[in-house]
Design an enzyme around this catalytic site. Structure first.
Site, PDB file in Angstrom:
ATOM      1  NE  ARG A  51      -3.089   0.355   3.360  1.00  0.00           N
ATOM      2  CZ  ARG A  51      -2.298   0.438   4.408  1.00  0.00           C
ATOM      3  NH1 ARG A  51      -1.456   1.469   4.662  1.00  0.00           N
ATOM      4  NH2 ARG A  51      -2.416  -0.442   5.351  1.00  0.00           N
ATOM      5  CE1 TYR A 103     -16.223  11.643 -15.789  1.00  0.00           C
ATOM      6  CE2 TYR A 103     -15.580  11.673 -13.478  1.00  0.00           C
ATOM      7  CZ  TYR A 103     -15.778  11.038 -14.629  1.00  0.00           C
ATOM      8  OH  TYR A 103     -16.211   9.606 -14.645  1.00  0.00           O
ATOM      9  CG  ASP A 175      -9.513  16.001 -14.767  1.00  0.00           C
ATOM     10  OD1 ASP A 175      -8.800  15.453 -15.634  1.00  0.00           O
ATOM     11  OD2 ASP A 175     -10.663  15.646 -13.930  1.00  0.00           O
ATOM     12  CE  LYS A 200     -12.485   8.067 -18.141  1.00  0.00           C
ATOM     13  NZ  LYS A 200     -12.492   9.451 -17.782  1.00  0.00           N
TER      14      LYS A 200
END
Ligand SMILES: *Cc1c(COP(=O)(O)O)cnc(C)c1O
Length: 385
Positions: A51, A103, A175, A200
């Site tokens: 992690r 978004y 972004d 994306k």
């Protein structure tokens, strides 16, 4: 290994991706391990628990930082995890100014989740930076923008927004998902934080979710790492590996996405069923000049308004053979979407209308198939409307 003077396509393949130190493996291995055997108590080889850090993820993070021209990269399990991680740079009582063309998932986080913790948000039209400046309050600690915007592909002046944030002592977050690091580097334009949904274009094959944050400031990077470790929104080693594999071809894919998008946009302009085409590469697009200076290309997304409204949009979205009807964007395959009830379903109708989204708006993620086949597919589907 690459060095920082190498050009983009070279860094995409080599940055952070030197031969594996343990075995010489040329391709970064998938380190599918939770823990690392320690040489003695308190003595490890840089990794303790996955992690906190993992070598496959680490390679991806170095590559992402290099491509964005930033010093520190962090990978997350999804774009939303990256966005939620970034929001931990603000606290209860802080105010955030957000570009209203946003978004849908970010909008949901900012309206439904974070206000519960006392963070306040105001929305403004960032295509007019003076509107953004007016929304700034004494407690504003962050300004959040996207460019080109989704789905109307409007351009926001990153340097102007950075100046507004700087005057207030606030952070500018961009972004950069739609533009990709090949076409736009927000940190070089004055932004403090660059976020991506690597799901994306960076991953590029619609087979892996992921997110990233890139910053230049070391203290901020440490804070982000600390909270990511404390909250756990990391990608697993396979997902990091798939993203790294996708990223290697980002430069060639984006060049083809753009060439095809320009061709599709010009083709659609000539169709009688199409009322408007929104693509920054068209000379009469309102953001064309800004895109020429701020970006290194116009991207692979094209949005159209159909003269026949909802009925025509439905026929087009359901009538294409190659463009698959679906959420997401940026994969090698072409996708078609209906913002009104898909990507922008979370926005109230009057908010959608104010952004220019109507029942006749259709969004295309133009893939890298043969452009002539894509145009023929759109022609046959438009012919049914
Ligand atoms: C898809 C997307 C996100 C969210 O990313 P996920 O990987 O789906 O969580 C954030 N911002 C933009 C601009 C996006 O297109």
């Amino acid at each position: 290994m690459s060095d920082s003077k190498d050009r983009f396509a070279t860094r995409a393949i080599h940055a952070g991706q030197g031969a594996d130190s343990a075995t010489g493996a040329t391709i970064t291995p998938v380190y599918q391990t939770v823990t690392y055997t320690q040489d003695a108590i308190g003595e490890n080889r840089g990794y303790e628990y996955s992690r906190t850090d993992n070598p496959t993820r680490h390679a991806l993070e170095e590559a992402l930082a290099s491509l964005e021209g930033g010093r520190f990269g962090l990978a997350y399990g999804s774009g939303m995890a990256a966005i939620a991680g970034t929001m931990q740079l603000v606290k209860g009582g802080d105010h955030v100014v957000v570009a209203d063309d946003l978004y849908g998932g970010s909008y949901r986080l900012f309206t439904e989740v974070l206000p519960q913790y006392g963070v306040r948000f105001s929305y403004a039209d960032a295509t007019r930076p003076e509107e953004l400046a007016k929304a700034v309050e004494p407690t504003t600690r962050m300004v959040w923008i996207e460019t080109p915007t989704n789905p109307m592909l409007r351009l926001v002046d990153v340097a102007a927004c950075a100046e507004i944030a700087r005057r207030q002592g606030a952070l500018l977050v961009v972004d950069n998902t739609f533009a990709t690091p090949l076409l736009q580097n927000p940190l070089a334009l004055g932004a403090h934080v660059c976020v991506h949904s690597t799901t994306k274009y960076i991953g590029g094959h619609s087979d892996v979710l992921g997110g990233a944050v890139v910053v230049d400031d070391e203290e901020m990077a440490q804070k982000l790492r600390f909270t990511r470790n404390a909250t756990g929104g990391i990608p697993g080693p396979w997902d990091a590996w798939l993203t790294l594999r996708g990223l290697k071809t980002l430069a060639v894919r984006m060049r083809q996405h753009q060439e095809n998008a320009q061709r599709v946009a010009e083709f659609l302009l000539e169709r009688p069923q199409v009322a408007a085409v929104h693509y920054p590469g068209l000379p009469d697009h309102p953001g064309h000049e800004l895109a020429r200076t701020q970006m290194h290309g116009f991207g692979g997304m094209v949005t159209v308004d159909l003269a026949g409204g909802e009925a025509a949009a439905r026929v087009l979205c359901e009538g294409t053979r190659l463009f698959a009807l679906g959420e997401s964007l940026g994969g090698v395959e072409s996708l078609i979407g209906y913002p009104w009830s898909m990507s922008h379903a979370a926005f109230p109708p009057e908010v959608k209308r104010a952004k220019g989204i109507t029942e006749g708006t259709v969004r295309l993620s133009v893939g890298i198939e043969d452009a002539e086949d894509l145009c023929a597919d759109l022609a046959q589907a438009l012919g049914r409307t």
